[in-house]
Design a protein around this motif. Structure first.
Motif, PDB file in Angstrom:
ATOM      1  N   TYR A  92       0.850  -1.187   0.000  1.00 45.44           N
ATOM      2  CA  TYR A  92       0.000   0.000   0.000  1.00 45.44           C
ATOM      3  C   TYR A  92       0.901   1.257   0.000  1.00 45.44           C
ATOM      4  CZ  TYR A  92      -3.944   2.953   1.270  1.00 45.44           C
ATOM      5  OH  TYR A  92      -4.930   3.902   1.273  1.00 45.44           O
ATOM      6  N   ARG A 121     -16.505   0.853 -12.209  1.00 47.35           N
ATOM      7  CA  ARG A 121     -15.320   0.626 -13.036  1.00 47.35           C
ATOM      8  C   ARG A 121     -14.831  -0.818 -12.907  1.00 47.35           C
ATOM      9  NH1 ARG A 121     -10.617   5.066 -13.087  1.00 47.35           N
ATOM     10  NH2 ARG A 121     -11.567   5.540 -11.091  1.00 47.35           N
ATOM     11  N   LEU A 140      -6.268   2.811  -8.608  1.00 49.72           N
ATOM     12  CA  LEU A 140      -6.479   4.018  -9.417  1.00 49.72           C
ATOM     13  C   LEU A 140      -6.927   5.161  -8.527  1.00 49.72           C
ATOM     14  CD1 LEU A 140      -8.288   2.375 -12.454  1.00 49.72           C
ATOM     15  CD2 LEU A 140      -5.882   3.001 -12.249  1.00 49.72           C
ATOM     16  N   GLN A 141      -7.565   4.806  -7.412  1.00 59.03           N
ATOM     17  CA  GLN A 141      -8.045   5.796  -6.449  1.00 59.03           C
ATOM     18  C   GLN A 141      -7.568   5.372  -5.074  1.00 59.03           C
ATOM     19  OE1 GLN A 141     -12.291   6.000  -6.243  1.00 59.03           O
ATOM     20  NE2 GLN A 141     -12.441   7.778  -7.552  1.00 59.03           N
ATOM     21  N   LEU A 142      -7.355   6.365  -4.227  1.00 61.05           N
ATOM     22  CA  LEU A 142      -7.052   6.059  -2.821  1.00 61.05           C
ATOM     23  C   LEU A 142      -8.122   6.706  -1.960  1.00 61.05           C
ATOM     24  CD1 LEU A 142      -3.178   6.617  -2.546  1.00 61.05           C
ATOM     25  CD2 LEU A 142      -4.418   4.466  -2.718  1.00 61.05           C
ATOM     26  N   PHE A 143      -8.266   6.152  -0.737  1.00 58.13           N
ATOM     27  CA  PHE A 143      -9.164   6.714   0.283  1.00 58.13           C
ATOM     28  C   PHE A 143     -10.637   6.634  -0.127  1.00 58.13           C
ATOM     29  CE2 PHE A 143      -5.295   7.974   2.079  1.00 58.13           C
ATOM     30  CZ  PHE A 143      -4.575   8.720   1.168  1.00 58.13           C
ATOM     31  N   SER A 144     -10.968   5.651  -0.935  1.00 54.92           N
ATOM     32  CA  SER A 144     -12.348   5.523  -1.400  1.00 54.92           C
ATOM     33  C   SER A 144     -13.182   4.731  -0.395  1.00 54.92           C
ATOM     34  CB  SER A 144     -12.361   4.822  -2.752  1.00 54.92           C
ATOM     35  OG  SER A 144     -13.669   4.538  -3.147  1.00 54.92           O
ATOM     36  N   THR A 145     -14.455   5.136  -0.233  1.00 56.31           N
ATOM     37  CA  THR A 145     -15.369   4.362   0.612  1.00 56.31           C
ATOM     38  C   THR A 145     -16.076   3.286  -0.201  1.00 56.31           C
ATOM     39  OG1 THR A 145     -17.034   6.053   0.216  1.00 56.31           O
ATOM     40  CG2 THR A 145     -15.864   6.172   2.312  1.00 56.31           C
ATOM     41  N   PHE A 170      -9.093  -0.265   2.854  1.00 62.15           N
ATOM     42  CA  PHE A 170      -8.225  -0.330   4.038  1.00 62.15           C
ATOM     43  C   PHE A 170      -8.155  -1.732   4.624  1.00 62.15           C
ATOM     44  CE2 PHE A 170      -7.831   3.875   3.391  1.00 62.15           C
ATOM     45  CZ  PHE A 170      -8.465   4.812   4.205  1.00 62.15           C
ATOM     46  N   ASP A 205       6.697   2.987   0.658  1.00 62.62           N
ATOM     47  CA  ASP A 205       6.962   4.358   1.108  1.00 62.62           C
ATOM     48  C   ASP A 205       6.747   4.483   2.610  1.00 62.62           C
ATOM     49  OD1 ASP A 205       5.686   7.659   0.049  1.00 62.62           O
ATOM     50  OD2 ASP A 205       7.367   7.057   1.333  1.00 62.62           O
ATOM     51  N   SER A 208       5.967   8.138   4.107  1.00 63.18           N
ATOM     52  CA  SER A 208       4.613   8.691   4.023  1.00 63.18           C
ATOM     53  C   SER A 208       3.583   7.773   4.647  1.00 63.18           C
ATOM     54  CB  SER A 208       4.210   8.913   2.560  1.00 63.18           C
ATOM     55  OG  SER A 208       5.125   9.765   1.939  1.00 63.18           O
ATOM     56  N   PHE A 209       3.877   6.494   4.658  1.00 62.47           N
ATOM     57  CA  PHE A 209       2.965   5.494   5.210  1.00 62.47           C
ATOM     58  C   PHE A 209       3.731   4.700   6.252  1.00 62.47           C
ATOM     59  CE2 PHE A 209      -0.534   6.062   2.254  1.00 62.47           C
ATOM     60  CZ  PHE A 209       0.083   6.739   1.212  1.00 62.47           C
TER      61      PHE A 209
END
Lengths: 335, 195
Positions: A92, A121, A140-145, A170, A205, A208-209
């Motif tokens: 991640y 999608r 393609l997206q982060l932090f999506s519900t 998550f 990373d 950052s994470f």
């Protein structure tokens, strides 16, 4: 022409010798061995209640000329059961992978198809070359519900089956275990062990994470683990080790905010520093018995082992109450 | 006002980011607890799917790693200002609906609202340090709460809290990105460079 046919375990199978008439004189072989005429009905080969041992190459020859008239490979197997599917993100926020297997073998070739849907999608799951029952998806997206829906379908000649997993971005985050775990004694400190490790190399990373860590340790002679959770850093000093006892130590990792703990790292062993035994002379013995000892006590094997919370004092002189009373009695005798 | 790249500004920026990261972590933890309480008290199914709710800022973002520092701050600020309004509306509705009957839920909502406001303040301060300043909130009043039935309001509340929980995670990540030095420069993080 060579053919292939797949049949279920327990089925009755009838093989025709190509275009030969029913009353033609033929000889059937299985993997090069003649098949007894009792299995023939005219020129047809009858196999009843087939099992896995019936799999193989079947050939039919014209009676007198021994011309090959028909050949087929028979694969005996089963339709697939519901596959087992797992998805996980150990890198991640780059992406995640899904892997699968069948709970029981089918004994015939299977084909797997995976679809990954996120909202409206459809995402592409790139198949890994090795292992071949795995594919990976880039986020393609982060932090999506919006949940991800992954459907795996397995098909073979005898049937198909499928399974679906639905999960949040998550929920599947699980790092690989920490790497390069090292545990070393601390010179002149009989109750300390210095432990260090590295972030798993698959975590892209850590700045950052960041990861947090869980360290567990116990002496080999005991079953109960001590645990320490560490919110930063990749090292820790154990300060309550039992002197002279060999320890087993492991570390696990988790993203600071989301997901689940990794598996435990490879276990490392270490023993705290101990003083070199001195060769005792009469003079040395006299000196030792008259001086007050401030070194740590090694609890005798019959001493009750305490929880961390019950230990009184700190550092090298921390002892449990039970051991303290016994050892205090010995101390009085030698003063 | 200190120049954006002066040592004192850099220290202040780092301090605000560190505090913001901690606040975001606490906020997320409290929002997750609030979600559990909210689902239970409102009689909802925790796994219920809630379609995208109008007016609720979605945390989902593409090419997150390519965003500039300014983009991160502006998007975060817009989101938390919106959540401030949404949570205030939820609190008002809660009081109208239940009064003092469920004080615990009301207190939890109020606590999260306070944290959202505090976080918005952090973001405004970070933008001020950038010599850009936060966009003004004055002018148009906040949009009124839509007229929804009781069940729809409960689902909307669920959507608000879920999205806020995602934002709290995203915000911590965003602030960590802001504290990273930009490649090829000194210790100052990249703020306004083009993606």
């Amino acid at each position: 022409d060579s053919h292939i046919q797949y049949e279920r375990v327990g089925a009755d199978v009838t093989m025709k010798c190509g275009s030969m008439d029913w009353d033609a004189a033929v000889t059937w072989t299985a993997n090069g061995t003649d098949i007894d005429e009792s299995h023939l009905n005219g020129s047809y080969l009858i196999l009843k209640n087939v099992d896995l041992t019936h799999s193989g190459q079947y050939s039919c020859y014209e009676g007198s000329s021994w011309h090959l008239k028909y050949q087929t490979y028979l694969g005996v197997g089963t339709p697939p059961k519901e596959p087992v599917l797992m998805c996980r993100s150990n890198n991640y926020p780059k992406g995640f992978y899904c892997s699968w297997h069948l709970p029981t073998p089918t004994y015939i070739p299977n084909f797997f198809n995976i679809s990954v849907i996120h909202g409206m999608r459809e995402m592409v799951c790139e198949k890994d070359i090795f292992p071949k029952n795995r594919c990976h998806i880039k986020y393609l997206q982060l932090f999506s519900t919006v949940k991800y829906k992954v459907t795996l379908t397995v098909t073979n000649a005898l049937g198909k089956n499928s399974t679906t997993l639905t999960f949040d971005e998550f929920a599947i985050v699980k790092p690989d275990p920490p790497e390069s775990v090292v545990a070393k004694p601390v010179p002149n400190n009989p109750r300390r062990l210095e432990v260090s490790w590295q972030n798993p190399s698959s975590w892209p990373d850590p700045e950052s994470f960041p990861l947090k860590f869980f360290l567990r340790y116990r002496p080999l002679i005991l079953d109960q683990w001590q645990h320490v959770e560490l919110s930063d850093g990749t090292s820790h000093t154990i300060t309550d080790a039992y002197a002279g006892k060999e320890y087993i130590i492991q570390v696990a990792a988790k993203d600071n905010d989301i997901g689940t703990w990794s598996d435990w790292s490879v276990a490392v062993h270490a023993t705290p520093w101990t003083e070199e035994p001195k060769h005792l002379t009469t003079e040395a013995q006299a000196t030792e018995t008259t001086s007050a000892s401030t070194s740590s006590f090694m609890p005798p094997p019959t001493t009750k082992i305490c929880d961390k919370g019950a230990v009184v004092g700190s550092g090298a002189v921390a002892v449990c109450w039970t051991a303290g009373l016994v050892l205090a009695a010995y101390g009085v005798l030698f003063i | 006002m200190a120049a954006a790249d002066s040592p004192s500004a850099a220290l202040r920026r780092r301090d605000l980011c560190s505090r913001g990261i901690r606040l975001a972590g606490k906020m997320r933890s409290d929002v997750v607890d609030l979600l559990d309480t909210y689902v239970e008290r409102q009689g909802l199914d925790a796994s219920a799917s809630v379609a995208a709710v109008e007016g609720v800022p979605a945390a989902a973002v593409e090419r997150w790693d390519e965003q500039t520092g300014t983009q991160r701050l502006l998007e975060n600020l817009a989101a938390y200002r919106a959540f401030r309004v949404l949570l205030s509306q939820m609190l008002e509705e809660h009081r109208e609906q239940l009064g003092e009957a469920d004080a615990a839920l009301g207190r939890a909502l109020a606590s999260v609202l306070l944290q959202v406001s505090a976080f918005a303040y952090h973001l405004e301060e970070l933008l001020r340090l950038e010599s850009r300043g936060p966009p003004s909130e004055e002018g148009a009043p906040p949009p009124p709460a839509p007229h929804l039935g009781l069940f729809e309001r409960k689902l909307r509340g669920l959507g608000v809290l879920r999205e806020l929980a995602q934002w709290a995670v995203r915000s911590a990540r965003d602030l960590r990105q802001l504290t990273k030095p930009s490649p090829g420069s000194g210790s100052a993080p990249s703020w306004a460079e083009s993606p």
